[in-house]
Write an enzyme that holds these catalytic residues in place. Sequence first.
Site, PDB file in Angstrom:
ATOM      1  N   ASP A 199       5.804  23.913 -30.024  1.00 10.73           N
ATOM      2  CA  ASP A 199       6.341  24.305 -31.335  1.00 10.73           C
ATOM      3  C   ASP A 199       7.382  25.420 -31.228  1.00 10.73           C
ATOM      4  OD1 ASP A 199       4.390  22.576 -32.626  1.00 10.73           O
ATOM      5  OD2 ASP A 199       2.927  24.137 -32.188  1.00 10.73           O
ATOM      6  N   LYS A 234      15.615  21.266 -32.284  1.00 11.17           N
ATOM      7  CA  LYS A 234      16.918  21.745 -32.760  1.00 11.17           C
ATOM      8  C   LYS A 234      17.852  22.024 -31.584  1.00 11.17           C
ATOM      9  CE  LYS A 234      19.423  25.730 -34.107  1.00 11.17           C
ATOM     10  NZ  LYS A 234      19.524  27.075 -34.682  1.00 11.17           N
ATOM     11  N   HIS A 263       9.278  16.914 -33.126  1.00  9.03           N
ATOM     12  CA  HIS A 263      10.460  17.765 -33.012  1.00  9.03           C
ATOM     13  C   HIS A 263      11.198  17.731 -34.345  1.00  9.03           C
ATOM     14  CE1 HIS A 263      10.666  17.655 -28.316  1.00  9.03           C
ATOM     15  NE2 HIS A 263       9.594  18.246 -28.805  1.00  9.03           N
ATOM     16  N   GLN A 320       5.736  19.563 -26.244  1.00  9.32           N
ATOM     17  CA  GLN A 320       4.692  20.590 -26.149  1.00  9.32           C
ATOM     18  C   GLN A 320       5.185  21.809 -25.368  1.00  9.32           C
ATOM     19  OE1 GLN A 320       3.036  17.331 -24.739  1.00  9.32           O
ATOM     20  NE2 GLN A 320       1.693  16.840 -26.413  1.00  9.32           N
ATOM     21  N   VAL A 350       3.668  17.299 -37.064  1.00  6.93           N
ATOM     22  CA  VAL A 350       2.985  16.008 -37.096  1.00  6.93           C
ATOM     23  C   VAL A 350       1.690  16.081 -37.882  1.00  6.93           C
ATOM     24  CG1 VAL A 350       1.783  14.297 -35.671  1.00  6.93           C
ATOM     25  CG2 VAL A 350       4.028  15.127 -34.985  1.00  6.93           C
ATOM     26  N   ASP A 355      14.841  35.445 -36.829  1.00  5.84           N
ATOM     27  CA  ASP A 355      14.926  35.867 -38.229  1.00  5.84           C
ATOM     28  C   ASP A 355      13.561  36.033 -38.890  1.00  5.84           C
ATOM     29  OD1 ASP A 355      15.258  32.972 -37.683  1.00  5.84           O
ATOM     30  OD2 ASP A 355      14.971  32.777 -39.842  1.00  5.84           O
TER      31      ASP A 355
END
EC number: 6.3.4.4
Length: 431
Positions: free
Chosen positions: A14, A19, A42, A225, A301, A334
């Site tokens: 995660d 991206k 993803h 993963q 998921v 952020d």
Amino acid sequence: MGKNVVVLGTQWGDEGKGKIVDLLTQDAQVVVRYQGGHNAGHTLKINGVKTVLRLIPSGMLRPNVTCYIANGVVLSPQALLSEIKELEGNGINVRERLRISLACPLILPYHIALDKARETHMGKSAIGTTGRGIGPAYEDKVARRALRVGDLFHRDRFANKLTELLDYHNFVLTQYFKQPAVDLESLLGESLQWAEELRPMVCDVSACLHEHRKQGENILFEGAQGVYLDIDHGTYPYVTSSNTCVGSVINGAGFGPRYIDYVLGITKAYTTRVGGGPFPTELLDDVGKRIAERGQEFGAVTGRPRRCGWFDAVLLKRSIELNSISGLCVTKLDVLDGLEVLRIAVAYKDRDGNILSRPPLAADDFNDLLPVYEELPGWQESTADVTVMSDLPANARAYLKRIEEILGIPIDMLSTGPERDSTITLRGPFL
């Protein structure tokens, strides 16, 4: 001459790999999934539209990229075809650009039934799997009884093997777990339909990849993963059933180690984990809740909430060693905006006060370990969508610099938001 780049997660998954892979595919002609299954999602956000990919490589959203699912992936035909149709509904031509290894082990309904039955049977001791049949499918592979994609195209052979396998697995389901049996005839009928849909997309993936390499094309290997979910190097037994480290590229795609040019390790600016298992820097207070809310920390998921904690440099150091990581990409900086104080775990302390600079190898050995923290001042300014390093708040730059110093490795990329453009690239892996 092309370059071959591996992107992998350095924590418990995660980390935001999807991206980054999507961003890097602007310089790649080929993207490869080499391990795992449809248990990890993803998440990509492009022009405000969110897409979650589970099996199909993230490069599919780039029109000129060829995508491969290699032999190290356990493949659910049902999940794959559902994902293909979802993307096709959004105008993406998947079937012309997706190729699947004939050697992928299949995930079939009895694997899913076994996975769920085991988790229920284990109760509080459950691993916390996604219940998608990944573990049982890898078990069949290691036991040399798995049905593979290539078997689908030999009807009689497939039927005979399926009958034997189903007899074995149904015995376990009905006699041990007291669960309903999986029906042979309906599964065989489904399998024949899957075969017809998959047939145009199958190939010898390893051979294809070497042709791309010889032609000087850039190849990107997309990991699923993270390092600490690796079956060998993770926090065993709270791990996945595949190898998630860089070595899995070699076996899971049939690609020699000397061909790999660069390994990009993805890490969040903090740490998260889904499911059970040790987590030394976990925050169970309001700060942890704040990070979870700001970071929208829910599984792509499963939708399960992720556990959140401070950045763990002890774990990252080992990830770097295990994978010969060339550079890091730090994501979700952020999310830390507005915190007064930030902490980085630089060591662990055991119950006798001994300082440990390396993580234990087994989950139980994490018991009673406490993190040793280094504190840094936070920042109140926003880092969201910043694209130039010098525009970051001074304390944010100091935080990143300290991570580089502790780990002894450069931060080559930085993600400041979910969109493609919300990225700072200091050194591109394909340059």
